[in-house]
Design an enzyme around this catalytic site. Structure first.
Site, PDB file in Angstrom:
ATOM      1  N   HIS A  11       0.800  -1.092  -0.176  1.00 24.18           N
ATOM      2  CA  HIS A  11       0.117   0.061  -0.074  1.00 24.18           C
ATOM      3  C   HIS A  11       1.054   1.197  -0.094  1.00 24.18           C
ATOM      4  O   HIS A  11       2.039   1.228   0.241  1.00 24.18           O
ATOM      5  CB  HIS A  11      -1.003   0.263   1.012  1.00 24.18           C
ATOM      6  CG  HIS A  11      -0.687  -0.830   2.192  1.00 24.18           C
ATOM      7  ND1 HIS A  11      -1.566  -1.935   2.480  1.00 24.18           N
ATOM      8  CD2 HIS A  11       0.123  -1.052   3.387  1.00 24.18           C
ATOM      9  CE1 HIS A  11      -1.264  -2.546   3.570  1.00 24.18           C
ATOM     10  NE2 HIS A  11      -0.125  -2.032   3.983  1.00 24.18           N
ATOM     11  N   LYS A  36      -6.448   6.439  -4.664  1.00 22.54           N
ATOM     12  CA  LYS A  36      -6.127   6.479  -3.348  1.00 22.54           C
ATOM     13  C   LYS A  36      -5.481   5.176  -2.741  1.00 22.54           C
ATOM     14  O   LYS A  36      -5.811   4.251  -3.119  1.00 22.54           O
ATOM     15  CB  LYS A  36      -7.489   6.473  -2.474  1.00 22.54           C
ATOM     16  CG  LYS A  36      -7.479   6.688  -0.998  1.00 22.54           C
ATOM     17  CD  LYS A  36      -7.429   7.976  -0.434  1.00 22.54           C
ATOM     18  CE  LYS A  36      -7.701   7.888   1.040  1.00 22.54           C
ATOM     19  NZ  LYS A  36      -7.186   9.289   1.696  1.00 22.54           N
ATOM     20  N   HIS A 130      11.597  -5.214   5.089  1.00 19.16           N
ATOM     21  CA  HIS A 130      10.719  -4.237   5.281  1.00 19.16           C
ATOM     22  C   HIS A 130      10.806  -3.734   6.764  1.00 19.16           C
ATOM     23  O   HIS A 130      10.638  -2.498   6.857  1.00 19.16           O
ATOM     24  CB  HIS A 130       9.212  -4.916   5.188  1.00 19.16           C
ATOM     25  CG  HIS A 130       8.204  -3.865   5.118  1.00 19.16           C
ATOM     26  ND1 HIS A 130       7.800  -3.146   4.476  1.00 19.16           N
ATOM     27  CD2 HIS A 130       7.217  -3.879   6.119  1.00 19.16           C
ATOM     28  CE1 HIS A 130       6.923  -2.473   4.513  1.00 19.16           C
ATOM     29  NE2 HIS A 130       6.273  -2.964   5.659  1.00 19.16           N
ATOM     30  N   ASP A 153       3.447  -3.312  12.516  1.00 21.32           N
ATOM     31  CA  ASP A 153       2.463  -3.080  11.543  1.00 21.32           C
ATOM     32  C   ASP A 153       1.482  -4.368  11.380  1.00 21.32           C
ATOM     33  O   ASP A 153       1.577  -5.267  12.404  1.00 21.32           O
ATOM     34  CB  ASP A 153       3.332  -2.641  10.255  1.00 21.32           C
ATOM     35  CG  ASP A 153       4.126  -3.655   9.751  1.00 21.32           C
ATOM     36  OD1 ASP A 153       4.313  -4.795  10.459  1.00 21.32           O
ATOM     37  OD2 ASP A 153       5.024  -3.372   8.749  1.00 21.32           O
ATOM     38  N   GLY A 184      -1.239  -5.226  14.473  1.00 25.99           N
ATOM     39  CA  GLY A 184      -1.984  -4.629  13.164  1.00 25.99           C
ATOM     40  C   GLY A 184      -3.305  -5.415  12.595  1.00 25.99           C
ATOM     41  O   GLY A 184      -4.262  -4.918  12.321  1.00 25.99           O
ATOM     42  N   GLU A 188      -6.929  -4.260  12.434  1.00 30.19           N
ATOM     43  CA  GLU A 188      -7.449  -4.375  11.202  1.00 30.19           C
ATOM     44  C   GLU A 188      -8.791  -4.943  11.078  1.00 30.19           C
ATOM     45  O   GLU A 188      -9.861  -4.734  10.395  1.00 30.19           O
ATOM     46  CB  GLU A 188      -6.534  -4.801  10.002  1.00 30.19           C
ATOM     47  CG  GLU A 188      -5.440  -4.109   9.564  1.00 30.19           C
ATOM     48  CD  GLU A 188      -4.356  -4.866   8.662  1.00 30.19           C
ATOM     49  OE1 GLU A 188      -4.634  -6.077   8.579  1.00 30.19           O
ATOM     50  OE2 GLU A 188      -3.516  -4.156   8.364  1.00 30.19           O
ATOM     51  N   ASP A 232      -4.954 -14.242  19.293  1.00 32.27           N
ATOM     52  CA  ASP A 232      -5.513 -15.545  18.730  1.00 32.27           C
ATOM     53  C   ASP A 232      -5.767 -15.515  17.377  1.00 32.27           C
ATOM     54  O   ASP A 232      -7.000 -14.934  16.819  1.00 32.27           O
ATOM     55  CB  ASP A 232      -7.034 -15.763  19.482  1.00 32.27           C
ATOM     56  CG  ASP A 232      -7.638 -17.001  19.365  1.00 32.27           C
ATOM     57  OD1 ASP A 232      -7.162 -17.810  18.331  1.00 32.27           O
ATOM     58  OD2 ASP A 232      -8.561 -17.604  19.855  1.00 32.27           O
ATOM     59  N   ARG A 410      -0.786  13.420   6.458  1.00 32.52           N
ATOM     60  CA  ARG A 410      -1.437  14.462   7.285  1.00 32.52           C
ATOM     61  C   ARG A 410      -0.939  15.862   6.280  1.00 32.52           C
ATOM     62  O   ARG A 410      -0.114  15.908   5.742  1.00 32.52           O
ATOM     63  CB  ARG A 410      -0.780  14.748   8.433  1.00 32.52           C
ATOM     64  CG  ARG A 410      -0.861  13.414   9.466  1.00 32.52           C
ATOM     65  CD  ARG A 410      -2.288  13.366   9.924  1.00 32.52           C
ATOM     66  NE  ARG A 410      -2.706  12.106  10.712  1.00 32.52           N
ATOM     67  CZ  ARG A 410      -3.380  10.978  10.277  1.00 32.52           C
ATOM     68  NH1 ARG A 410      -4.044  11.351   9.201  1.00 32.52           N
ATOM     69  NH2 ARG A 410      -3.473  10.085  10.921  1.00 32.52           N
ATOM     70  N   ASN A 520      -7.553  22.539  10.988  1.00 24.66           N
ATOM     71  CA  ASN A 520      -6.668  22.233   9.832  1.00 24.66           C
ATOM     72  C   ASN A 520      -7.030  20.827   9.330  1.00 24.66           C
ATOM     73  O   ASN A 520      -6.913  19.745   9.820  1.00 24.66           O
ATOM     74  CB  ASN A 520      -5.342  21.981  10.036  1.00 24.66           C
ATOM     75  CG  ASN A 520      -4.339  21.610   9.042  1.00 24.66           C
ATOM     76  OD1 ASN A 520      -4.862  21.347   7.855  1.00 24.66           O
ATOM     77  ND2 ASN A 520      -3.153  21.200   9.134  1.00 24.66           N
TER      78      ASN A 520
END
Ligand code: FE2
Length: 575
Positions: A11, A36, A130, A153, A184, A188, A232, A410, A520
């Protein structure tokens, strides 16, 4: 020495260019392709990097990829299944084989690179692990001499969590927790169960968590064990690693995204956030024990959890926290280039990253040319900061397009939508007119660095919106549009030197209103990448309820009767 870092195929494809001892360019492919989270080979971003530096591809000494799995992934998945850490499933095996075949086809990016940019014999190609790339990306730019580095991650080649000791300009791996034992993946899966996009919407769960009480006991799903956590995986990853049917059997069906959010959803989100924070704290506790370091560098998708990061900073556990601003995989392009520097025996650049204005920029004549092409009526002013401060104070919503585009997720005052933080209604107005997104999601403040500690507890330097702080109780009513339900805010502190125009705008706003804080949010429509070019900005401006578009010194109003505040500032540039 010119080294190009590349991240692609998972990604947030991205590139980073390091020249001698500085990171001179970094950008995501999505900004150029307008897709995107584009995961394809970043051909357009590479071109933009070379254009920016005035280089041809041949002038690059090395190209480094932030990924080096070389067939390990399918094997690792197979082992996980055979050892019972995942339920054996034909679907998962097929998926692994497809991933492996794709890997062979793409040759880790080598083939795609050679198709678009012929690599010469003198150029080095490097493939960096990575998590190592994540670790380099945060340690080197933290400016810390001696630091604990935590990478968390969904999944690297096979790691899910890695702990490093950063010292003497390099990182040394101390410990790895392998996938499928993944924090992660845990986040998710519950993001999916709560009716959001599994990849990329995790921060909606974090936002939602502020509205609920953590009443669920998730210790059967994510157990905190000494030094870390135990997932788990059988329950969370299901028969396939995107399968939540077993979670649904325990926690109820996936929330219908079209339906209203209930208290039960809020409570589940709060419980997931609490369990994640407990696991992160345990990992950091273990890291501090092993290294003796109380300065922490974070990277990896889970490091985008600004709430957990803020809690860490406020805790007694560590003295300082640096979060790589592009903590998800986009930042591995930076880390790969830095690791390549070290691998090639070059001195690794080391300094504190002060800003992420690392993308393309457009000159005044370029902006004017676009305005003329579109036959738009614009006014050029000499005091754009003062004009915009007045508009914000009057309740107008402004698209702000200035200087070099930000790297990372951001918007930090280059490609931003701005509004008055003092008006509670701005949250709904910006949502309805511009962002078209969920009404409960918080907006973030930009605050003059000098005033940050007056508004946000223990906040001094938070340039990248990676940390959440408590809003000082006496200030909560003053800035309701950027104070979240749990009285926190994901602050950007604005430094006078790194972004003088943005700093001056907020300073002018303070002179008018007494408040050195504005709202912002990123300059994009829902589901689209942040704008990159003037054309993107104009298209977004006319596809939304924005009142003004300000690009460089040019101001474009939807209200045709609008006039600048002072005659001095007025110069009719275009009709
Ligand atoms: Fe990653």
């Amino acid at each position: 020495m010119n080294v190009l870092g590349v991240n692609c195929y998972l990604h947030d494809s991205s590139v980073a260019l390091i020249q001698d001892d500085r990171l001179v360019f970094a950008a995501e492919e999505e900004r150029f392709s307008r897709i995107k989270k584009d995961a394809r080979f970043p051909r357009l971003a590479i071109k933009a990097a070379l254009d920016h530096a005035g280089l041809t591809f041949n002038a690059l000494d090395a190209i480094a990829f932030g990924w080096n799995r070389g067939g390990i992934t399918p094997l690792h998945t197979l082992i996980a299944e055979l050892t019972g850490r995942l339920a054996p499933s034909p679907m998962m095996l097929v998926d692994s084989l497809i991933a492996g075949t794709r890997e062979l086809y793409h040759g880790n990016g080598r083939r795609a690179l050679q198709r678009g940019f012929p690599v010469t014999p003198g150029q080095r190609l490097l493939f960096v692990d990575h998590h190592d790339a994540h670790a380099w990306s945060t340690y080197v730019l933290s400016g810390f001499e001696d630091a604990l580095v935590l990478v968390v991650d969904g999944r690297g080649a096979r790691q899910a969590t890695s702990l490093y000791h950063g010292r003497d300009g390099g990182v040394r791996r101390l410990r790895t927790i392998n996938w499928p034992n993944s924090l992660g993946s845990f986040y998710e899966a519950f993001t999916d169960l709560l009716g959001f996009e599994r990849h990329g919407d995790e921060w909606k769960v974090m936002g939602l968590a502020a509205y609920g009480e953590p009443t669920h006991d998730l210790s059967g799903t994510l157990r905190i064990v000494p030094g870390g956590y135990r997932l788990d995986a059988h329950l969370v990853l299901g028969r396939h690693w995107n399968d939540i049917s077993r979670l649904e059997a325990v926690f109820g069906p996936r929330r219908d995204p079209e339906k209203l959010i209930t208290d039960a959803d809020r409570s589940l989100a709060a419980s997931v956030q609490k369990a994640t924070e407990a696991a992160i704290f345990e990992l950091v506790r273990d890291g501090v024990r092993r290294t003796g370091c109380r300065r922490l560098c974070l990277a990896g998708g889970v490091a985008m959890n600004s709430k957990a990061n803020g809690r860490l900073l406020a805790s007694e556990l560590v003295d300082d926290v640096f979060v790589q601003p592009a903590a998800t995989d986009d930042g591995t392009a930076v880390g790969a280039a830095l690791a390549a520097h070290a691998a090639l025996g070059q001195p690794v650049p080391r300094y504190r990253l002060r800003d992420v204005y690392l993308g393309p920029e457009f000159s005044g004549p370029e902006l004017e040319a676009v305005l003329r092409t579109y036959k738009l009526s614009a006014t050029r002013v000499v005091d754009v900061e003062r004009q915009v401060a007045g508009l914000l104070a009057d309740g107008r919503i402004v698209g702000w397009f200035q200087g070099r585009m930000e790297f990372g997720p951001r918007a930090l005052g280059s490609r931003s939508i701005l509004a008055d933080a003092r008006r509670a209604e701005m949250r709904d107005r910006v949502n309805e007119c511009v962002k078209f997104r969920e009404a409960w999601r918080p907006f973030a403040p930009s605050c003059l660095e000098e005033s940050a500690s007056e508004y946000f507890e223990r906040c001094h330097d938070a340039a990248f919106m990676t940390l959440t702080f408590d809003v000082v109780p006496s200030r909560r009513a003053e800035i309701p549009a950027v104070t979240h339900a749990d009285n926190t805010a994901r602050v950007q502190t604005v430094n006078r030197e790194t972004n003088p125009r943005y700093w001056t705008l907020i300073h002018e706003f303070e002179k008018l209103t007494g408040t050195p804080v504005i709202l912002n949010t990123s300059f994009n429509l829902r589901g689209e990448p942040i704008v990159c070019t003037p054309r993107d900005a104009i298209r977004t401006f006319y596809s939304s309820g924005l009142d003004f578009l300000v690009m460089g010194d040019f101001m474009i109003a939807k209200d045709r009767a609008w006039e600048p505040r002072t005659a001095l500032s007025r110069e009719k540039a275009l009709v």
